[in-house]
Scaffold this active site. Structure first.
Site, PDB file in Angstrom:
ATOM      1  N   ASP A 172       3.265  -6.742   3.358  1.00  0.00           N
ATOM      2  CA  ASP A 172       2.903  -5.883   4.493  1.00  0.00           C
ATOM      3  C   ASP A 172       3.067  -6.571   5.844  1.00  0.00           C
ATOM      4  O   ASP A 172       2.515  -6.122   6.841  1.00  0.00           O
ATOM      5  CB  ASP A 172       1.450  -5.411   4.312  1.00  0.00           C
ATOM      6  CG  ASP A 172       1.120  -4.186   5.151  1.00  0.00           C
ATOM      7  OD1 ASP A 172       2.060  -3.543   5.657  1.00  0.00           O
ATOM      8  OD2 ASP A 172      -0.073  -3.879   5.302  1.00  0.00           O
ATOM      9  N   HIS A 214       0.839  -1.200   0.000  1.00  0.00           N
ATOM     10  CA  HIS A 214       0.000   0.000   0.000  1.00  0.00           C
ATOM     11  C   HIS A 214       0.872   1.248   0.000  1.00  0.00           C
ATOM     12  O   HIS A 214       1.962   1.275   0.578  1.00  0.00           O
ATOM     13  CB  HIS A 214      -1.009   0.003   1.151  1.00  0.00           C
ATOM     14  CG  HIS A 214      -0.444  -0.046   2.536  1.00  0.00           C
ATOM     15  ND1 HIS A 214       0.008   1.080   3.193  1.00  0.00           N
ATOM     16  CD2 HIS A 214      -0.290  -1.079   3.412  1.00  0.00           C
ATOM     17  CE1 HIS A 214       0.418   0.746   4.412  1.00  0.00           C
ATOM     18  NE2 HIS A 214       0.249  -0.557   4.576  1.00  0.00           N
ATOM     19  N   ASP A 270       0.106   4.396   1.151  1.00  0.00           N
ATOM     20  CA  ASP A 270      -0.013   5.350   2.262  1.00  0.00           C
ATOM     21  C   ASP A 270       0.726   4.892   3.507  1.00  0.00           C
ATOM     22  O   ASP A 270       1.079   3.718   3.660  1.00  0.00           O
ATOM     23  CB  ASP A 270      -1.485   5.588   2.603  1.00  0.00           C
ATOM     24  CG  ASP A 270      -2.208   4.321   3.039  1.00  0.00           C
ATOM     25  OD1 ASP A 270      -1.993   3.261   2.407  1.00  0.00           O
ATOM     26  OD2 ASP A 270      -2.988   4.375   4.011  1.00  0.00           O
ATOM     27  N   ASP A 285       6.211   0.642   7.240  1.00  0.00           N
ATOM     28  CA  ASP A 285       4.898   0.028   7.036  1.00  0.00           C
ATOM     29  C   ASP A 285       4.112   0.918   6.085  1.00  0.00           C
ATOM     30  O   ASP A 285       3.598   1.958   6.502  1.00  0.00           O
ATOM     31  CB  ASP A 285       4.178  -0.102   8.382  1.00  0.00           C
ATOM     32  CG  ASP A 285       2.722  -0.500   8.268  1.00  0.00           C
ATOM     33  OD1 ASP A 285       2.317  -0.992   7.195  1.00  0.00           O
ATOM     34  OD2 ASP A 285       1.980  -0.301   9.245  1.00  0.00           O
ATOM     35  N   GLU A 331      -4.835   2.291   2.722  1.00  0.00           N
ATOM     36  CA  GLU A 331      -4.959   1.051   3.503  1.00  0.00           C
ATOM     37  C   GLU A 331      -5.114   1.339   4.986  1.00  0.00           C
ATOM     38  O   GLU A 331      -5.881   0.680   5.688  1.00  0.00           O
ATOM     39  CB  GLU A 331      -3.731   0.163   3.255  1.00  0.00           C
ATOM     40  CG  GLU A 331      -3.842  -1.242   3.818  1.00  0.00           C
ATOM     41  CD  GLU A 331      -3.320  -1.376   5.246  1.00  0.00           C
ATOM     42  OE1 GLU A 331      -3.520  -2.454   5.859  1.00  0.00           O
ATOM     43  OE2 GLU A 331      -2.711  -0.407   5.756  1.00  0.00           O
ATOM     44  N   GLU A 332      -4.374   2.323   5.471  1.00  0.00           N
ATOM     45  CA  GLU A 332      -4.330   2.571   6.905  1.00  0.00           C
ATOM     46  C   GLU A 332      -5.571   3.294   7.436  1.00  0.00           C
ATOM     47  O   GLU A 332      -5.789   3.329   8.640  1.00  0.00           O
ATOM     48  CB  GLU A 332      -3.084   3.400   7.248  1.00  0.00           C
ATOM     49  CG  GLU A 332      -1.757   2.752   6.873  1.00  0.00           C
ATOM     50  CD  GLU A 332      -1.393   1.575   7.760  1.00  0.00           C
ATOM     51  OE1 GLU A 332      -2.241   1.128   8.560  1.00  0.00           O
ATOM     52  OE2 GLU A 332      -0.254   1.095   7.652  1.00  0.00           O
ATOM     53  N   HIS A 374       2.982   2.448  13.418  1.00  0.00           N
ATOM     54  CA  HIS A 374       1.901   3.355  13.819  1.00  0.00           C
ATOM     55  C   HIS A 374       2.287   4.220  15.012  1.00  0.00           C
ATOM     56  O   HIS A 374       1.425   4.809  15.657  1.00  0.00           O
ATOM     57  CB  HIS A 374       0.587   2.610  14.123  1.00  0.00           C
ATOM     58  CG  HIS A 374       0.028   1.856  12.963  1.00  0.00           C
ATOM     59  ND1 HIS A 374      -1.264   1.328  12.949  1.00  0.00           N
ATOM     60  CD2 HIS A 374       0.563   1.526  11.753  1.00  0.00           C
ATOM     61  CE1 HIS A 374      -1.480   0.725  11.790  1.00  0.00           C
ATOM     62  NE2 HIS A 374      -0.372   0.821  11.059  1.00  0.00           N
TER      63      HIS A 374
END
Length: 486
Positions: free
Chosen positions: A169, A76, A78, A115, A145-146, A457
């Protein structure tokens, strides 16, 4: 000082350096997408942007592998935008300040975006190489995605020709993932009635910071502190004693990140200030003792602020505090089938105070649909008891494990041949996009691999350099062993 572009494998790290230089938080991937499209066209690769913004780039097979099955490498575009409170950074404008620290790559005060930037970089590096053996190749780069998996939801049948999908991922070298949790967003809305404060009361702001936070799936079992829940607990214990009149509750910034920071604004009688300071000190000591291993850095900070003109009514405040204090958070149940993996969890991710309500955004994850439904029921019951409203949205399916998967067997055998040890076959308590891809491509054989990434994150995110090399070596070997078409 070593720079990213000097690391090995060089082509991958050079791409990751470019990715860090172009802002690409969720919902704002356009600049990076445009850069990738321009590069692909310059390389005379077939590139298409679908109607939701996903990129699909195709490359012919290398000589002698034309009859192999088509493989799609998927990542992904983003990244999660999280920063420390003292860091000045605009994720929509500023580059990520990545740097090398021993065997790790980190970022200065923000999330790194490894990530899924490392996975994206690996796919682009394969596309750009002339010396990597592979069959017909497709690269799928999804958006958002996030923050909702918009790209995966919007992927249409017929866009891909591949029979095999390698998702990049995952975040632990030596583990091969063949399944993941599904999830759903839950938004609780607590109606607010406002009233005038006691005229002699003073206004203060109490903040919680210093927590580690992290990925609300991958890190949820670590028992880290949730800033929202900690402040709710403090209010439940001491709001009446201190005659607190709440004016605002804000905390967290993403439903899929464990909240590291939160703050409440309130008014109290001036004569209760000394007792408030005492209770704050006691609570901080208590939490630091409880979280001495999992999250030892909890910091409570009190500051005086300008007087407020309105406060929550006594009934509304009581309902809000009771609801937040009673709301489950963290691991709900561990899996019986996969040892050490969380089956069902809930993250009380974001709290915001609006003009007529306080909104609480949570993310439910579960490996099984019934587990997700159970937590939905719990939140519905809590909302009913509190006179609040709850809405569920953005549900996405889990990726059901397939023990007979040929690509999983191939990756396992390849790993064993390279490293002379068995990898761990895993199911991850996070929302990989593979489950969504199964709807338009039900027959596609899927697997997920990646390097070791710690604390995604959160601003503590870091990726291990050695494992990036190991992941790259495995990926190239898997591509070289792509089976022939049936």
């Amino acid at each position: 000082m070593t720079t990213l572009s000097q690391l090995q494998p060089q082509a991958l790290w050079q791409w990751f350096e470019q990715i860090c230089a172009i802002p690409h938080p969720s919902k704002h991937e356009q600049a990076l997408s445009a850069h990738i499209q321009a590069w692909a066209k310059d390389k005379q690769l077939d590139v298409v942007e679908d109607k939701v913004g996903n990129l699909i780039i195709k490359k012919p097979a290398t000589a002698g592998m034309e009859n192999c099955k088509t493989v799609v490498l998927q990542a992904h575009i983003d990244m999660v935008p999280q920063k420390n409170a003292d860091k000045e950074h605009d994720f929509e404008k500023d580059p990520i300040e990545a740097y090398v620290d021993g065997d790790w790559v980190k970022a200065k005060g923000t999330t790194l975006g490894a990530d899924n930037g490392i996975g994206m970089a690996s796919a682009l590096a394969v596309l750009g190489a002339d010396d990597i053996a592979h069959g017909p190749l497709e690269v799928l780069l999804t958006i958002d995605e996030e923050a909702g998996m918009t790209g995966a939801f919007g992927l249409e049948a017929g866009m891909l020709e591949a029979e095999i999908l390698i998702n990049t991922d995952s975040e632990q070298e030596g583990e091969i993932y063949m399944g993941c949790a599904g999830g759903v967003d839950a938004q609780l809305t607590v109606p607010m009635v406002w009233q005038s404060p006691e005229p002699t009361n003073a206004s203060y702001k109490l903040s919680v910071s210093g927590l580690k936070g992290g990925h609300s799936g991958v890190n949820i079992h670590l028992g880290r502190g949730n800033a929202n829940k900690l402040l709710a607990r403090f209010l439940f214990d001491h709001a009446d004693e201190l005659a607190i009149e709440l004016t605002q509750f804000v905390g967290g910034s993403l439903r899929n990140a464990i909240p590291r920071e939160a703050a409440i604004s309130f008014m109290i009688p001036p004569e209760n200030l000394t007792l408030l300071q005492t209770r704050i000190g006691e609570f901080q000591a208590l939490v630091r003792e409880e979280l001495a291993i999992a999250d030892p850095g909890t910091l409570l900070t009190l500051e005086e602020i300008p007087a407020e003109k309105q406060v929550m009514s006594e009934d509304c405040q009581q309902i809000l505090v009771d609801l937040l204090n009673a709301c489950p958070n963290g691991v709900i149940r561990m899996s019986d089938e996969v040892e050490g993996v969380t089956e069902t969890s809930l993250n009380v991710g974001v709290i915001s105070t609006e003009s007529d309500s306080v909104q609480i955004l949570c993310l439910i994850r579960s490996l099984i649909d019934s587990g997700r439904s159970e937590v939905e029921g719990v939140l519905t019951s809590l909302a009913n008891l509190a006179g609040a409203n709850v809405e569920f949205s953005g549900a996405y399916p889990g990726w059901k494990p397939d023990n007979s998967s040929p690509v999983m067997a191939s990756v396992r055998q390849t790993y064993e041949a390279i490293y002379n040890k068995e990898p761990t076959i895993m199911v991850i308590h996070a929302g990989l996009e593979c489950g969504l891809f199964k709807k338009p491509y039900p027959e596609m054989d899927m697997v997920s691999i990646g390097p070791t990434i710690r604390y995604p994150h959160s601003p503590d995110e870091k990726v291990n350099i050695t494992t990036v090399g190991q992941y790259w070596k495995l990926l190239l070997a898997v591509l070289e062993r792509t089976p022939a078409k049936d």
